[in-house]
Design a protein around this motif. Structure first.
Motif, PDB file in Angstrom:
ATOM      1  N   SER A 259      76.951  38.123 134.767  1.00 23.63           N
ATOM      2  CA  SER A 259      75.499  38.014 134.661  1.00 23.63           C
ATOM      3  C   SER A 259      74.966  38.801 133.474  1.00 23.63           C
ATOM      4  O   SER A 259      73.962  38.422 132.874  1.00 23.63           O
ATOM      5  CB  SER A 259      74.829  38.471 135.955  1.00 23.63           C
ATOM      6  N   VAL A 260      75.616  39.883 133.107  1.00 27.12           N
ATOM      7  CA  VAL A 260      75.189  40.658 131.941  1.00 27.12           C
ATOM      8  C   VAL A 260      75.419  39.855 130.669  1.00 27.12           C
ATOM      9  O   VAL A 260      74.593  39.868 129.756  1.00 27.12           O
ATOM     10  CB  VAL A 260      75.941  42.011 131.895  1.00 27.12           C
ATOM     11  N   ALA A 261      76.521  39.131 130.608  1.00 20.80           N
ATOM     12  CA  ALA A 261      76.799  38.302 129.425  1.00 20.80           C
ATOM     13  C   ALA A 261      75.736  37.225 129.241  1.00 20.80           C
ATOM     14  O   ALA A 261      75.320  36.940 128.110  1.00 20.80           O
ATOM     15  CB  ALA A 261      78.181  37.675 129.542  1.00 20.80           C
ATOM     16  N   VAL A 262      75.258  36.656 130.319  1.00 24.72           N
ATOM     17  CA  VAL A 262      74.208  35.630 130.228  1.00 24.72           C
ATOM     18  C   VAL A 262      72.903  36.260 129.748  1.00 24.72           C
ATOM     19  O   VAL A 262      72.215  35.699 128.885  1.00 24.72           O
ATOM     20  CB  VAL A 262      74.026  34.938 131.595  1.00 24.72           C
ATOM     21  N   MET A 263      72.574  37.445 130.267  1.00 23.50           N
ATOM     22  CA  MET A 263      71.343  38.109 129.840  1.00 23.50           C
ATOM     23  C   MET A 263      71.411  38.498 128.362  1.00 23.50           C
ATOM     24  O   MET A 263      70.431  38.352 127.634  1.00 23.50           O
ATOM     25  CB  MET A 263      71.083  39.346 130.704  1.00 23.50           C
ATOM     26  N   VAL A 264      72.558  38.972 127.921  1.00 24.41           N
ATOM     27  CA  VAL A 264      72.715  39.324 126.504  1.00 24.41           C
ATOM     28  C   VAL A 264      72.645  38.069 125.644  1.00 24.41           C
ATOM     29  O   VAL A 264      72.032  38.082 124.566  1.00 24.41           O
ATOM     30  CB  VAL A 264      74.044  40.088 126.284  1.00 24.41           C
ATOM     31  N   ALA A 265      73.249  36.985 126.099  1.00 31.15           N
ATOM     32  CA  ALA A 265      73.213  35.732 125.334  1.00 31.15           C
ATOM     33  C   ALA A 265      71.796  35.197 125.191  1.00 31.15           C
ATOM     34  O   ALA A 265      71.453  34.581 124.180  1.00 31.15           O
ATOM     35  CB  ALA A 265      74.099  34.685 126.007  1.00 31.15           C
ATOM     36  N   ILE A 266      70.954  35.444 126.167  1.00 34.67           N
ATOM     37  CA  ILE A 266      69.558  34.997 126.079  1.00 34.67           C
ATOM     38  C   ILE A 266      68.737  35.972 125.242  1.00 34.67           C
ATOM     39  O   ILE A 266      67.909  35.568 124.427  1.00 34.67           O
ATOM     40  CB  ILE A 266      68.959  34.848 127.490  1.00 34.67           C
ATOM     41  N   ALA A 267      68.958  37.263 125.400  1.00 38.33           N
ATOM     42  CA  ALA A 267      68.122  38.261 124.740  1.00 38.33           C
ATOM     43  C   ALA A 267      68.492  38.486 123.278  1.00 38.33           C
ATOM     44  O   ALA A 267      67.619  38.813 122.471  1.00 38.33           O
ATOM     45  CB  ALA A 267      68.199  39.580 125.497  1.00 38.33           C
ATOM     46  N   LEU A 268      69.738  38.321 122.914  1.00 44.94           N
ATOM     47  CA  LEU A 268      70.164  38.640 121.551  1.00 44.94           C
ATOM     48  C   LEU A 268      69.509  37.753 120.493  1.00 44.94           C
ATOM     49  O   LEU A 268      69.022  38.275 119.482  1.00 44.94           O
ATOM     50  CB  LEU A 268      71.691  38.578 121.463  1.00 44.94           C
ATOM     51  N   PRO A 269      69.433  36.435 120.637  1.00 39.90           N
ATOM     52  CA  PRO A 269      68.725  35.642 119.617  1.00 39.90           C
ATOM     53  C   PRO A 269      67.243  35.992 119.506  1.00 39.90           C
ATOM     54  O   PRO A 269      66.685  35.990 118.412  1.00 39.90           O
ATOM     55  CB  PRO A 269      68.902  34.197 120.097  1.00 39.90           C
ATOM     56  N   VAL A 270      66.620  36.317 120.626  1.00 36.60           N
ATOM     57  CA  VAL A 270      65.211  36.716 120.593  1.00 36.60           C
ATOM     58  C   VAL A 270      65.062  38.025 119.831  1.00 36.60           C
ATOM     59  O   VAL A 270      64.171  38.184 118.994  1.00 36.60           O
ATOM     60  CB  VAL A 270      64.652  36.829 122.030  1.00 36.60           C
ATOM     61  N   LEU A 271      65.946  38.969 120.093  1.00 37.85           N
ATOM     62  CA  LEU A 271      65.900  40.263 119.413  1.00 37.85           C
ATOM     63  C   LEU A 271      66.146  40.109 117.917  1.00 37.85           C
ATOM     64  O   LEU A 271      65.421  40.678 117.098  1.00 37.85           O
ATOM     65  CB  LEU A 271      66.922  41.205 120.030  1.00 37.85           C
ATOM     66  N   ILE A 272      67.132  39.316 117.552  1.00 37.57           N
ATOM     67  CA  ILE A 272      67.426  39.088 116.131  1.00 37.57           C
ATOM     68  C   ILE A 272      66.257  38.377 115.457  1.00 37.57           C
ATOM     69  O   ILE A 272      65.878  38.703 114.328  1.00 37.57           O
ATOM     70  CB  ILE A 272      68.736  38.302 115.971  1.00 37.57           C
ATOM     71  N   GLY A 273      65.647  37.418 116.140  1.00 36.65           N
ATOM     72  CA  GLY A 273      64.490  36.714 115.585  1.00 36.65           C
ATOM     73  C   GLY A 273      63.303  37.626 115.359  1.00 36.65           C
ATOM     74  O   GLY A 273      62.617  37.527 114.341  1.00 36.65           O
ATOM     75  N   MET A 274      63.047  38.533 116.281  1.00 35.89           N
ATOM     76  CA  MET A 274      61.926  39.458 116.118  1.00 35.89           C
ATOM     77  C   MET A 274      62.174  40.442 114.975  1.00 35.89           C
ATOM     78  O   MET A 274      61.251  40.772 114.230  1.00 35.89           O
ATOM     79  CB  MET A 274      61.667  40.215 117.425  1.00 35.89           C
ATOM     80  N   VAL A 275      63.417  40.886 114.826  1.00 35.71           N
ATOM     81  CA  VAL A 275      63.744  41.775 113.703  1.00 35.71           C
ATOM     82  C   VAL A 275      63.578  41.034 112.379  1.00 35.71           C
ATOM     83  O   VAL A 275      63.012  41.573 111.419  1.00 35.71           O
ATOM     84  CB  VAL A 275      65.177  42.338 113.862  1.00 35.71           C
ATOM     85  N   ALA A 276      64.035  39.786 112.317  1.00 34.21           N
ATOM     86  CA  ALA A 276      63.894  39.002 111.084  1.00 34.21           C
ATOM     87  C   ALA A 276      62.424  38.721 110.776  1.00 34.21           C
ATOM     88  O   ALA A 276      62.002  38.796 109.616  1.00 34.21           O
ATOM     89  CB  ALA A 276      64.676  37.698 111.210  1.00 34.21           C
ATOM     90  N   LEU A 277      61.642  38.402 111.786  1.00 34.42           N
ATOM     91  CA  LEU A 277      60.212  38.155 111.584  1.00 34.42           C
ATOM     92  C   LEU A 277      59.500  39.422 111.115  1.00 34.42           C
ATOM     93  O   LEU A 277      58.678  39.377 110.200  1.00 34.42           O
ATOM     94  CB  LEU A 277      59.590  37.647 112.888  1.00 34.42           C
ATOM     95  N   GLY A 278      59.841  40.545 111.692  1.00 31.19           N
ATOM     96  CA  GLY A 278      59.263  41.812 111.250  1.00 31.19           C
ATOM     97  C   GLY A 278      59.648  42.149 109.819  1.00 31.19           C
ATOM     98  O   GLY A 278      58.842  42.685 109.052  1.00 31.19           O
ATOM     99  N   THR A 279      60.869  41.812 109.441  1.00 31.66           N
ATOM    100  CA  THR A 279      61.316  42.046 108.065  1.00 31.66           C
ATOM    101  C   THR A 279      60.535  41.175 107.086  1.00 31.66           C
ATOM    102  O   THR A 279      60.144  41.641 106.013  1.00 31.66           O
ATOM    103  CB  THR A 279      62.824  41.771 107.946  1.00 31.66           C
ATOM    104  N   GLU A 280      60.304  39.915 107.459  1.00 28.87           N
ATOM    105  CA  GLU A 280      59.530  39.028 106.576  1.00 28.87           C
ATOM    106  C   GLU A 280      58.097  39.513 106.402  1.00 28.87           C
ATOM    107  O   GLU A 280      57.563  39.490 105.295  1.00 28.87           O
ATOM    108  CB  GLU A 280      59.528  37.600 107.132  1.00 28.87           C
ATOM    109  N   ILE A 281      57.472  39.930 107.467  1.00 32.36           N
ATOM    110  CA  ILE A 281      56.096  40.420 107.378  1.00 32.36           C
ATOM    111  C   ILE A 281      56.048  41.703 106.550  1.00 32.36           C
ATOM    112  O   ILE A 281      55.129  41.917 105.753  1.00 32.36           O
ATOM    113  CB  ILE A 281      55.500  40.630 108.783  1.00 32.36           C
TER     114      ILE A 281
END
Length: 191
Positions: A59-81
């Motif tokens: 269950s932890v692997a599923v939560m990480v698989a869902i949260a990791l792309p969101v986290l990477i996307g927010m970091v990339a969006l913050g970098t662009e701004i």
């Protein structure tokens, strides 16, 4: 008290063995008193059949698989701004330098065309008029703001900026603008 009754007391809690006879006889791998911290008589949480429940494995692997792309996307969006804000600060510095250079040229009369002086300073700082959609407007008298109509040099630099990840949320382009005004007159000596 039988072991089956003792393990059901206090809704999943069990009592640790209190004497050395029970403590020595307990199996700490798979037995009734598995994973107990000590034999001091404290109530401890009993593990589910001395291991993980098979329904919860992974269950932890599923939560990480869902949260990791969101986290990477927010970091990339913050970098662009952040890069957008950094570009606007560079434009403001270039506009201020160009306005000061043009006002100095206009007051001294050398070079004779103060607009070319402002455009060359802005171009040297990375904002060439007409390149990459950038526009460098030089006005005398000032057209905008509280100094409108005064004898001063106004430099306005505009440049459209396209951001890759922001296009997911906003389809237009960001038009960055920087404006600086330098007043012509006797400023005294320079530091």
């Amino acid at each position: 008290m039988p072991a089956s009754v003792r393990s059901r007391t206090l809704a999943g809690f069990q009592r640790a063995p209190t004497n050395a006879k029970h403590f020595a006889a307990a199996s700490f791998d798979t037995g009734q008193y598995a994973n107990l911290p000590d034999a001091l008589g404290y109530w401890v949480i009993r593990s589910r059949s001395a291991g993980l429940d098979t329904r919860e494995r992974g269950s932890v692997a599923v939560m990480v698989a869902i949260a990791l792309p969101v986290l990477i996307g927010m970091v990339a969006l913050g970098t662009e701004i952040t890069m957008l804000l950094f570009m606007q600060r560079q434009m403001q510095s270039a506009a201020s330098a160009a306005a000061l250079g043009a006002a100095t040229a206009l007051q001294a009369g050398n070079p004779s065309n103060y607009k070319n002086e402002a455009r060359s300073i802005a171009g040297y700082l990375g904002f060439v008029d007409g390149a990459a959609g950038a526009t460098v407007a030089v006005n005398n008298p000032v057209t905008l703001g509280p100094q409108a109509g005064q004898s001063a040099v106004e430099v306005i630099i505009q440049r459209p900026q396209a951001l890759t990840l922001v296009k997911l949320f906003y389809t237009g382009t960001f038009n960055l603008t920087a404006r600086a005004v330098a007043t012509i007159g006797s400023a005294g000596g320079y530091c």
